[in-house]
Write a protein that holds these residues in place. Sequence first.
Motif, PDB file in Angstrom:
ATOM      1  N   THR A 287       0.845  -1.191   0.000  1.00  0.00           N
ATOM      2  CA  THR A 287       0.000   0.000   0.000  1.00  0.00           C
ATOM      3  C   THR A 287       0.878   1.237   0.000  1.00  0.00           C
TER       4      THR A 287
ATOM      5  N   THR B 239      -3.623   0.375  -3.092  1.00  0.00           N
ATOM      6  CA  THR B 239      -3.130  -0.945  -2.646  1.00  0.00           C
ATOM      7  C   THR B 239      -3.159  -1.926  -3.800  1.00  0.00           C
TER       8      THR B 239
ATOM      9  N   THR C  76      -5.763  13.514  -0.884  1.00  0.00           N
ATOM     10  CA  THR C  76      -4.831  12.389  -1.052  1.00  0.00           C
ATOM     11  C   THR C  76      -5.619  11.081  -1.027  1.00  0.00           C
ATOM     12  N   THR C  77      -4.982  10.055  -1.547  1.00  0.00           N
ATOM     13  CA  THR C  77      -5.650   8.758  -1.582  1.00  0.00           C
ATOM     14  C   THR C  77      -4.668   7.657  -1.201  1.00  0.00           C
ATOM     15  N   ASP C  78      -5.185   6.465  -0.873  1.00  0.00           N
ATOM     16  CA  ASP C  78      -4.333   5.293  -0.635  1.00  0.00           C
ATOM     17  C   ASP C  78      -4.530   4.336  -1.799  1.00  0.00           C
TER      18      ASP C  78
ATOM     19  N   GLN D 145      -8.087   1.306  -5.122  1.00  0.00           N
ATOM     20  CA  GLN D 145      -7.750   2.701  -4.826  1.00  0.00           C
ATOM     21  C   GLN D 145      -8.889   3.298  -4.021  1.00  0.00           C
ATOM     22  N   ASN D 146      -8.544   3.902  -2.905  1.00  0.00           N
ATOM     23  CA  ASN D 146      -9.593   4.478  -2.060  1.00  0.00           C
ATOM     24  C   ASN D 146     -10.093   5.804  -2.603  1.00  0.00           C
TER      25      ASN D 146
ATOM     26  N   ARG E 230       2.945   9.696   1.328  1.00  0.00           N
ATOM     27  CA  ARG E 230       3.311   9.712   2.748  1.00  0.00           C
ATOM     28  C   ARG E 230       4.178   8.521   3.130  1.00  0.00           C
ATOM     29  N   GLU E 231       3.711   7.276   2.797  1.00  0.00           N
ATOM     30  CA  GLU E 231       4.489   6.090   3.192  1.00  0.00           C
ATOM     31  C   GLU E 231       4.112   4.875   2.373  1.00  0.00           C
TER      32      GLU E 231
ATOM     33  N   ARG F  18       0.529   5.169   0.745  1.00  0.00           N
ATOM     34  CA  ARG F  18      -0.467   6.008   1.417  1.00  0.00           C
ATOM     35  C   ARG F  18      -0.177   7.489   1.211  1.00  0.00           C
ATOM     36  N   GLY F  19      -1.268   8.238   1.269  1.00  0.00           N
ATOM     37  CA  GLY F  19      -1.120   9.693   1.148  1.00  0.00           C
ATOM     38  C   GLY F  19      -0.616  10.110  -0.218  1.00  0.00           C
TER      39      GLY F  19
END
Length: 411
Positions: free
Chosen positions: A266, A307, A303-305, A296-297, A332-333, A268-269
């Motif tokens: 994943t 996976t 921003t989105t996450d 995809q969220n 982000r990470e 993130r951000g």
Amino acid sequence: MALIVQKFGGTSVGTVERIEQVAEKVKKFREGGDDIVVVVSAMSGETNRLIDLAKQISDQPVPRELDVMVSTGEQVTIALLAMALIKRGVPAVSYTGNQVRILTDSAHNKARILQIDDQKIRADLKAGRVVVVAGFQGVDEHGNITTLGRGGSDTTGVALAAALKADECQIYTDVDGVYTTDPRVVPQARRLDKITFEEMLEMASLGSKVLQIRSVEFAGKYNVPLRVLHSFQEGPGTLITLDEEESMEQPIISGIAFNRDEAKLTIRGVPDIPGVAFKILGPISAANIEVDMIVQNVAHDNTTDFTFTVHRNDYQNAQRVLEQTASEIGAREVIGDTKIAKVSIVGVGMRSHAGVASRMFEALAKETINIQMISTSEIKVSVVIEEKYLELAVRALHTAFELDAPTRQGE
Ligand code: ADP
Ligand code: ASP
Ligand code: MG
């Protein structure tokens, strides 16, 4: 008089005694008047042993040399089986992939069959010989030995059956057919009399290793009558059929497949701007890593996450690529998880039944199994869950979709 291709898997030729048993079986068919081409795997465990040897030299053995070595497993069993047949008065001859000329592309360790020269085999059959061919191997146009990927002897069997226009390709193994799910995991699994190519292809792609995926693709493409049977028990086995109408009792789902080979990543951000999916997956695909499920969220805070899953063997590589992308696009990470499993329900009956997915989710919810990812197609629903719940999930779904074999009285 029929022409039959019979493929015997690793456990069926795992000892000299078993090879003698296989020879007895082939002899009976031959005496019945059929022409027989036999394809054999290496003795069970042998291919793994050879790969381990190579890994003692190098973590990533040179693919060409690995093929030279792992193909030897099948060279041993073809010779032993031919000897056992000749000992019984059955004329027989063994051939390696190169000797038949099973021509493949040059993709070592995962080669594809391009063409099979059937002349030598036909001449031997005409002369009354049983022909024993090494599974799993071929040769490329430059004369390099190639192999077809794990489980590849199934594909050799089906490809030979297609090339020879055989009346049937029989895959003999250590189960008496294709089951609703792996009988080693669910003892209540039921043998299917019939399953469609389409369903079998999904089952194989989603993790049921009873048949190599490519063998099913081949059988479907060339319409090879294909049957899975037990090597040493009598029974009708399972017929893989083209015809949906003919396919068993038309339940909503035919089987449950599962797979422990994937890992999840994943990022993130991620800034929610057009082109981001490409920015994330482009470098992954450029690194030759195949992606399976993607989620995809919906964005919040702009921003989105994002996976996705990859094969576990590719996990570290994919993580490295993704870390790089994350720093480039200001995500982000990156987090990852290798302890996941994919469980899928498969069936052409889904096309005509609504609510199949929700029934699946309900069954998992009852066991308090959390669903991490979902993907659907016309004839399957797959979910990713925590690996430790895999067996529980498969059993629960098997029961929820009424696939359990009826228990005998007293059980
Ligand atoms: P072989 O060595 O004969 O090629 P494999 O080990 O490749 O045999 O395939 C047979 C095994 O596949 C069985 O022992 C069984 O555990 C497993 N299997 C997984 N899913 C299924 C299924 N749906 N039906 C039958 N067998 C399955
Ligand atoms: N011996 C090879 C393997 O173990 C091919 C096969 O058995 O089908 O993968
Ligand atoms: Mg196999």
